[in-house]
Design a protein around this motif. Structure first.
Motif, PDB file in Angstrom:
ATOM      1  N   VAL A 152       7.288  44.564   6.330  1.00 44.85           N
ATOM      2  CA  VAL A 152       7.998  44.080   7.761  1.00 44.85           C
ATOM      3  C   VAL A 152       7.224  42.491   8.342  1.00 44.85           C
ATOM      4  O   VAL A 152       5.948  42.647   7.937  1.00 44.85           O
ATOM      5  N   LEU A 153       7.485  41.526   8.149  1.00 42.05           N
ATOM      6  CA  LEU A 153       7.328  40.056   8.636  1.00 42.05           C
ATOM      7  C   LEU A 153       6.727  39.636   9.846  1.00 42.05           C
ATOM      8  O   LEU A 153       5.886  39.228  10.369  1.00 42.05           O
ATOM      9  N   SER A 154       8.058  40.104  10.897  1.00 39.97           N
ATOM     10  CA  SER A 154       7.859  39.572  12.077  1.00 39.97           C
ATOM     11  C   SER A 154       9.298  41.123  12.748  1.00 39.97           C
ATOM     12  O   SER A 154       9.985  41.428  12.352  1.00 39.97           O
ATOM     13  N   LYS A 167      12.295  40.857  10.200  1.00 40.76           N
ATOM     14  CA  LYS A 167      12.293  39.999   9.232  1.00 40.76           C
ATOM     15  C   LYS A 167      11.862  40.938   7.883  1.00 40.76           C
ATOM     16  O   LYS A 167      10.217  40.453   8.089  1.00 40.76           O
ATOM     17  N   GLU A 168      12.564  41.487   6.809  1.00 40.47           N
ATOM     18  CA  GLU A 168      12.146  42.272   6.658  1.00 40.47           C
ATOM     19  C   GLU A 168      12.027  41.287   4.397  1.00 40.47           C
ATOM     20  O   GLU A 168      13.685  40.880   4.283  1.00 40.47           O
ATOM     21  N   LEU A 169      11.186  41.942   3.451  1.00 39.63           N
ATOM     22  CA  LEU A 169      11.121  41.650   2.517  1.00 39.63           C
ATOM     23  C   LEU A 169      11.365  43.650   2.464  1.00 39.63           C
ATOM     24  O   LEU A 169      10.830  44.196   2.009  1.00 39.63           O
ATOM     25  N   TYR A 217      14.942  41.076  -4.876  1.00 38.48           N
ATOM     26  CA  TYR A 217      14.015  40.738  -3.561  1.00 38.48           C
ATOM     27  C   TYR A 217      14.251  40.116  -3.029  1.00 38.48           C
ATOM     28  O   TYR A 217      15.432  39.269  -3.722  1.00 38.48           O
ATOM     29  N   ASP A 218      14.628  40.491  -1.601  1.00 39.80           N
ATOM     30  CA  ASP A 218      15.801  40.037  -0.606  1.00 39.80           C
ATOM     31  C   ASP A 218      14.950  39.520   0.115  1.00 39.80           C
ATOM     32  O   ASP A 218      13.632  40.872   1.574  1.00 39.80           O
ATOM     33  N   LEU A 219      14.787  38.580   1.893  1.00 41.54           N
ATOM     34  CA  LEU A 219      14.186  38.118   2.264  1.00 41.54           C
ATOM     35  C   LEU A 219      15.402  38.427   3.791  1.00 41.54           C
ATOM     36  O   LEU A 219      15.591  36.893   3.178  1.00 41.54           O
ATOM     37  N   ARG A 220      15.533  38.664   4.873  1.00 40.46           N
ATOM     38  CA  ARG A 220      16.459  38.212   5.905  1.00 40.46           C
ATOM     39  C   ARG A 220      16.111  39.516   6.976  1.00 40.46           C
ATOM     40  O   ARG A 220      15.006  40.764   6.464  1.00 40.46           O
ATOM     41  N   ASP A 221      16.411  38.862   7.895  1.00 41.73           N
ATOM     42  CA  ASP A 221      17.053  39.885   9.171  1.00 41.73           C
ATOM     43  C   ASP A 221      17.551  40.791   9.340  1.00 41.73           C
ATOM     44  O   ASP A 221      18.691  41.006   9.127  1.00 41.73           O
ATOM     45  N   TRP A 222      17.169  41.962   9.883  1.00 40.15           N
ATOM     46  CA  TRP A 222      18.113  43.263   9.963  1.00 40.15           C
ATOM     47  C   TRP A 222      17.918  43.497  11.422  1.00 40.15           C
ATOM     48  O   TRP A 222      16.897  43.321  11.801  1.00 40.15           O
ATOM     49  N   ASP A 223      18.522  44.774  12.458  1.00 38.89           N
ATOM     50  CA  ASP A 223      18.875  45.589  12.882  1.00 38.89           C
ATOM     51  C   ASP A 223      18.362  46.356  12.739  1.00 38.89           C
ATOM     52  O   ASP A 223      17.797  46.938  11.297  1.00 38.89           O
ATOM     53  N   PRO A 224      17.692  47.277  13.883  1.00 37.93           N
ATOM     54  CA  PRO A 224      17.003  48.417  13.859  1.00 37.93           C
ATOM     55  C   PRO A 224      17.283  49.300  12.728  1.00 37.93           C
ATOM     56  O   PRO A 224      16.875  50.373  12.640  1.00 37.93           O
ATOM     57  N   GLU A 225      19.045  50.105  13.108  1.00 37.99           N
ATOM     58  CA  GLU A 225      19.690  50.395  12.317  1.00 37.99           C
ATOM     59  C   GLU A 225      19.837  50.447  10.930  1.00 37.99           C
ATOM     60  O   GLU A 225      20.544  50.924   9.621  1.00 37.99           O
ATOM     61  N   HIS A 226      19.486  48.513  10.291  1.00 42.98           N
ATOM     62  CA  HIS A 226      19.772  48.232   9.021  1.00 42.98           C
ATOM     63  C   HIS A 226      21.267  48.075   8.589  1.00 42.98           C
ATOM     64  O   HIS A 226      21.599  48.309   7.493  1.00 42.98           O
ATOM     65  N   GLU A 227      22.017  48.292   9.570  1.00 47.45           N
ATOM     66  CA  GLU A 227      24.039  47.892   9.504  1.00 47.45           C
ATOM     67  C   GLU A 227      23.922  46.584   9.383  1.00 47.45           C
ATOM     68  O   GLU A 227      24.908  46.380   9.178  1.00 47.45           O
TER      69      GLU A 227
END
Length: 73
Positions: free
Chosen positions: A14-16, A24-26, A38-48
């Motif tokens: 997690v970057l932030s 924001k996760e890798l 490899y994927d860099l993007r924002d996710w909600d807490p449930e990853h849905e």
């Protein structure tokens, strides 16, 4: 809107995190059953839910790493 299938193969880090809990996760993700990238993007807490992001192949990630190393941050 078409359904996009994804499987998070590996959570790398997690970057932030924002004040709503989105991170924001890798990650290493397989999109629609394809080879994981490899994927860099924002996710909600449930990853849905996810925000826009970028995907990188192994070679692209290595080139990005080399470019970042040159920055001397």
């Amino acid at each position: 809107m078409s359904n996009i299938k994804y499987e998070i193969e590996e959570m790398i880090g997690v970057l932030s995190e924002n004040n709503k809990g989105w991170t924001k996760e890798l990650n290493l993700i397989s999109w629609n059953g394809r080879e994981p990238k490899y994927d860099l993007r924002d996710w909600d807490p449930e990853h849905e839910k996810m925000g826009k992001g970028i995907t990188l192949s192994d070679d692209e990630l290595k080139k990005l790493q080399a470019l970042l190393n040159e920055l001397n941050l």
